[in-house]
Design an enzyme around this catalytic site. Structure first.
Site, PDB file in Angstrom:
ATOM      1  N   ASP A 142      -5.484   0.604  -2.038  1.00 47.11           N
ATOM      2  CA  ASP A 142      -6.377   1.740  -2.254  1.00 47.11           C
ATOM      3  C   ASP A 142      -5.724   3.071  -1.932  1.00 47.11           C
ATOM      4  O   ASP A 142      -6.257   4.134  -2.257  1.00 47.11           O
ATOM      5  CB  ASP A 142      -7.649   1.584  -1.426  1.00 47.11           C
ATOM      6  CG  ASP A 142      -7.353   1.215   0.030  1.00 47.11           C
ATOM      7  OD1 ASP A 142      -6.596   1.942   0.691  1.00 47.11           O
ATOM      8  OD2 ASP A 142      -7.883   0.185   0.491  1.00 47.11           O
ATOM      9  N   GLU A 171       1.516  -4.487  -2.791  1.00 48.16           N
ATOM     10  CA  GLU A 171       0.119  -4.802  -3.105  1.00 48.16           C
ATOM     11  C   GLU A 171       0.069  -5.939  -4.115  1.00 48.16           C
ATOM     12  O   GLU A 171       0.770  -5.923  -5.120  1.00 48.16           O
ATOM     13  CB  GLU A 171      -0.590  -3.572  -3.663  1.00 48.16           C
ATOM     14  CG  GLU A 171      -1.951  -3.830  -4.283  1.00 48.16           C
ATOM     15  CD  GLU A 171      -2.949  -4.448  -3.304  1.00 48.16           C
ATOM     16  OE1 GLU A 171      -3.664  -5.379  -3.697  1.00 48.16           O
ATOM     17  OE2 GLU A 171      -3.005  -3.991  -2.142  1.00 48.16           O
ATOM     18  N   ASP A 220       3.005 -10.941  -3.829  1.00 44.58           N
ATOM     19  CA  ASP A 220       2.572 -11.507  -2.555  1.00 44.58           C
ATOM     20  C   ASP A 220       3.379 -10.888  -1.414  1.00 44.58           C
ATOM     21  O   ASP A 220       4.615 -10.808  -1.472  1.00 44.58           O
ATOM     22  CB  ASP A 220       2.770 -13.019  -2.581  1.00 44.58           C
ATOM     23  CG  ASP A 220       2.428 -13.666  -1.265  1.00 44.58           C
ATOM     24  OD1 ASP A 220       1.243 -13.731  -0.926  1.00 44.58           O
ATOM     25  OD2 ASP A 220       3.372 -14.085  -0.566  1.00 44.58           O
ATOM     26  N   ALA A 221       2.684 -10.439  -0.372  1.00 45.25           N
ATOM     27  CA  ALA A 221       3.357  -9.751   0.733  1.00 45.25           C
ATOM     28  C   ALA A 221       4.378 -10.654   1.417  1.00 45.25           C
ATOM     29  O   ALA A 221       5.459 -10.189   1.816  1.00 45.25           O
ATOM     30  CB  ALA A 221       2.320  -9.258   1.743  1.00 45.25           C
ATOM     31  N   ASP A 260      -2.024  -3.533   6.410  1.00 40.61           N
ATOM     32  CA  ASP A 260      -3.400  -3.203   6.024  1.00 40.61           C
ATOM     33  C   ASP A 260      -3.904  -4.321   5.129  1.00 40.61           C
ATOM     34  O   ASP A 260      -4.080  -4.154   3.919  1.00 40.61           O
ATOM     35  CB  ASP A 260      -3.424  -1.851   5.312  1.00 40.61           C
ATOM     36  CG  ASP A 260      -4.836  -1.389   5.009  1.00 40.61           C
ATOM     37  OD1 ASP A 260      -5.782  -1.929   5.616  1.00 40.61           O
ATOM     38  OD2 ASP A 260      -4.997  -0.497   4.156  1.00 40.61           O
ATOM     39  N   HIS A 298      -8.358   3.929   9.085  1.00 41.41           N
ATOM     40  CA  HIS A 298      -6.985   4.138   8.629  1.00 41.41           C
ATOM     41  C   HIS A 298      -6.189   5.009   9.589  1.00 41.41           C
ATOM     42  O   HIS A 298      -4.984   4.793   9.777  1.00 41.41           O
ATOM     43  CB  HIS A 298      -6.994   4.723   7.212  1.00 41.41           C
ATOM     44  CG  HIS A 298      -7.457   3.741   6.181  1.00 41.41           C
ATOM     45  ND1 HIS A 298      -8.717   3.765   5.638  1.00 41.41           N
ATOM     46  CD2 HIS A 298      -6.816   2.676   5.617  1.00 41.41           C
ATOM     47  CE1 HIS A 298      -8.845   2.765   4.782  1.00 41.41           C
ATOM     48  NE2 HIS A 298      -7.709   2.096   4.745  1.00 41.41           N
ATOM     49  N   GLN A 300      -8.812 -10.662  -8.652  1.00 41.67           N
ATOM     50  CA  GLN A 300     -10.103 -10.594  -7.976  1.00 41.67           C
ATOM     51  C   GLN A 300     -11.061  -9.700  -8.763  1.00 41.67           C
ATOM     52  O   GLN A 300     -10.671  -9.014  -9.709  1.00 41.67           O
ATOM     53  CB  GLN A 300      -9.925 -10.019  -6.570  1.00 41.67           C
ATOM     54  CG  GLN A 300      -9.346  -8.616  -6.566  1.00 41.67           C
ATOM     55  CD  GLN A 300      -8.714  -8.234  -5.259  1.00 41.67           C
ATOM     56  OE1 GLN A 300      -9.042  -8.777  -4.211  1.00 41.67           O
ATOM     57  NE2 GLN A 300      -7.775  -7.304  -5.294  1.00 41.67           N
TER      58      GLN A 300
END
Length: 511
Positions: free
Chosen positions: A305, A325, A359-360, A380, A283, A252
């Site tokens: 992040d 992630e 990939d989650a 998240d 958060h 991305q």
């Protein structure tokens, strides 16, 4: 009089090579439009459907219109390729410009889909006419000619379809990829006509073709030289003057803004994901309610992040945290960028943290297969209304989460704004319940910035959600009530009846 066999073979080869190149360029234009539509407008399934359906329709129109050019097929094809090179090559520039300075690119997208489709559709009838002029041997029947043309066309489309995501986009970016493709398209079309059919053209036609192609190449070359300046201007128009980091990772576009008078803001593919103004509310609300109870082993899905990770590590008794992630570039930025590391409290420097890239869904399946168990799972993840995220809000995904939770384990899910998109929010609830979870809906207020499902403009354009919605869930037993944390409150609206769950086969978000 038929041309000599040697010239026939060379001519046929050049025509088929041109078909191959033009098909590759045409598919690059299509994929470029689909990628830009998904990035600038959102909802990749709908935008891809609009682009492809409009282009296929326009190709049919182009085929019909090409019949009027068959009597002047050579010059017509040369000028057609010059026009296609100009329109297709500049499409990305114009779409970015309309998004940045007008705020709306849908009409431009449809216009380019129509124009490029008409021009691509007109190619094949003209090429058929040209190859028939060369192949006049009796043994070369019309069926064989058609087969050769379509074979070259399909193979070219395959090469273009693979080159765009694996070579052009990661190496050159969207703007330069389109411009370079246009240049190749113009050279291929002009060279074919001038080399094979130059003698058949009038002096005026030859000059028209040469001047037209030179002008198109000059425009594309100038745009390529100015592409970096244009890109910086677009970023300033979209994100303001405070852009400090702008990189295109393998996944991305990542943009980080900060500076005097403004908070740190992280944008992923144009969508605001973190704002220093209010990220602590989001958060803390996501993580802290789930940490009531056993929480030695924690799994964070998304959150590259490091801000959800920061809140997890603030709870005593945490022994290990695994962060999954998709984009290594985001994690690298969160580790190294001074502004982000200050914001996440240098969370990635904690020895209890392990980062897994991928990939989650796939990584969670691997964890379940290996027998891993967690006390807390924190999702998240991007908004469920974003098409690429829907599988991570499916019943199948939550079934894997249930198997990954140990006895007394809890799941925390960000489900989008409760007030402005209630159907999406409560579909998450229905999906969790279908996977065997008992849920506690809640929301956090005091929101100062938006996590939209579509591209957000940092200038504040568009409506901004007023809250964040969450679910605290546990399989086969009731999770604790969410505690009062910095504006967190239990949902007071009744749960709507009859909402079906979202599955991999039938995603329900955005309906």
């Amino acid at each position: 009089m038929a041309p000599p066999p040697g010239r026939q073979r060379a001519g046929r080869f050049l025509v088929l090579a041109t078909v191959f190149i033009c098909a590759a360029c045409g598919l690059v234009y299509e994929l470029e439009l689909v990628a830009l539509a998904s990035y600038l407008i959102g909802d990749s399934v709908k935008q891809a459907s609009v682009v492809l359906s409009v282009m296929v329709f326009a190709m049919g129109v182009g085929s019909l219109l090409a019949k009027r050019l068959r009597c002047r097929a050579a010059v017509g094809f040369g000028l057609l390729e010059a026009a296609l090179a100009l329109v297709g090559g500049c499409s990305a520039l114009v779409l970015y410009a309309t998004f940045a300075w007008i705020g709306e690119s849908r009409y431009a997208l449809v216009g380019f889909s129509l124009a490029i489709g008409v021009l691509i559709g007109a190619e094949m009838p003209l090429l058929m006419t040209l190859i028939q002029r060369i192949s006049r041997r009796a043994e070369q029947d019309a069926g064989g000619t058609v087969a050769d043309l379509f074979a070259a066309d399909y193979v070219g489309a395959l090469v273009g379809g693979l080159a765009f995501p694996f070579l052009l986009l990661p190496w050159l970016g969207q703007l330069t990829s389109a411009l370079l493709t246009g240049a190749v398209n113009a050279v291929a079309g002009g060279a074919l006509v001038l080399l094979l059919f130059g003698r058949d053209l009038t002096v005026r036609e030859r000059w028209l073709l040469v001047v037209g192609n030179v002008a198109v190449l000059a425009v594309l070359a100038t745009a390529t030289v100015l592409a970096d300046d244009f890109e910086r201007s677009v970023r300033r128009a979209v994100y303001g003057e405070r852009v400090r980091v702008a990189v295109q990772t393998d996944v991305q576009e990542v943009v980080l803004t900060d500076g005097p008078g403004g908070p740190v803001e992280l944008f992923l593919d144009g969508r605001l994901r973190v704002s220093g103004r209010d990220e602590h509310r989001y958060h803390r609300a996501l993580v802290h309610p789930a940490m009531r109870g056993p929480h030695a082993r924690v799994l964070v899905l998304g959150g590259g992040d490091g801000l959800a990770l920061r809140e997890v590590l603030r709870s005593g008794g945490v022994e290990s945290v695994t962060v999954v992630e998709l984009d290594p570039g985001v994690v690298d930025l969160a580790r190294r960028d001074p502004a982000l590391t200050r914001l996440n409290g240098h969370a990635y420097g904690d020895p209890r943290v392990r980062v897994v890239h991928g990939d989650a869904f796939a990584r969670l399946r691997e964890a379940v297969a290996s027998g891993a168990e967690y006390d807390v799972v924190v999702c998240d993840l991007p908004d469920p209304a974003i098409t690429a995220s829907t599988k991570l809000y499916s019943a199948e995904f939550y079934g894997l989460v249930s198997r990954a939770l140990g006895d007394g384990g809890r799941l925390a899910v960000h489900a989008g704004p409760m007030v402005s998109r209630p159907r999406t929010f409560w579909t998450v609830d229905a999906t969790l319940r279908s996977a065997g979870f008992t849920t506690r809906p809640y929301r956090a207020t005091g929101r100062l910035s938006g996590f939209g499902a579509g591209p957000d403009r940092s200038t504040g354009g568009g409506s901004m959600p007023a809250d964040w919605g969450f679910f605290l869930a546990a399989p086969d037993h009731g999770p604790p009530d969410p505690e009062e944390v910095d504006g967190v409150s239990r949902a007071v609206w009744p749960r709507p009846a009859g909402l079906p769950p979202s599955t991999l086969v039938h995603p329900r978000y955005g309906e």
